[in-house]
Design an enzyme around this catalytic site. Structure first.
Site: not given
Length: 120
Positions: A6, A53, A72, A115
């Site tokens: 995650h 998360e 990012h 992005e």
């Protein structure tokens, strides 16, 4: 040896963030954990193992310091033109790049950049 598990963003307003990620990216809650002092909501796309998360710290009141915005999350889309039009309409596009491959960035309610790249 490793598999993707995650990625985490700490958020100021969990409900606002859940609405944003559902509306902007189609990510929906797949699991929640609540403990003393915090709540975790894991979001998925229902197609891949991708999981984001969102962490809400209950006693946190000040905005998060995101540094210089140099990190990012990146997602690929095979419908980038439709996604771009939707994100423009939402007013969340914060940066566009025109250098061959189609890509742009959107900004979530806490200032995290995401992005969006054209799927190869």
């Amino acid at each position: 040896m490793f598999t993707f598990d995650h990625y985490n963003f700490n958020v100021s307003d969990l409900e606002k963030s859940l609405k944003f990620y559902d509306e902007a990216l189609g990510l929906k809650p797949v699991r929640e954990v609540e403990r003393d002092g915090y709540k975790l909501v894991f979001l998925g796309d229902g197609k891949t193992g991708f999981c984001l998360e969102l962490t809400k710290l209950f006693d946190r009141t000040e905005p998060y310091d995101l540094g210089e915005g140099e990190f990012h999350l990146a997602l690929a889309s095979d419908e980038i033109d439709a996604a771009y039009a939707k994100h423009k309409e939402m007013g969340v596009v914060c940066q566009e790049r025109k250098n061959g491959r189609k890509l742009y960035f959107i900004e979530d309610p806490d200032g995290y950049w995401i992005e969006i790249v054209e799927k190869k």
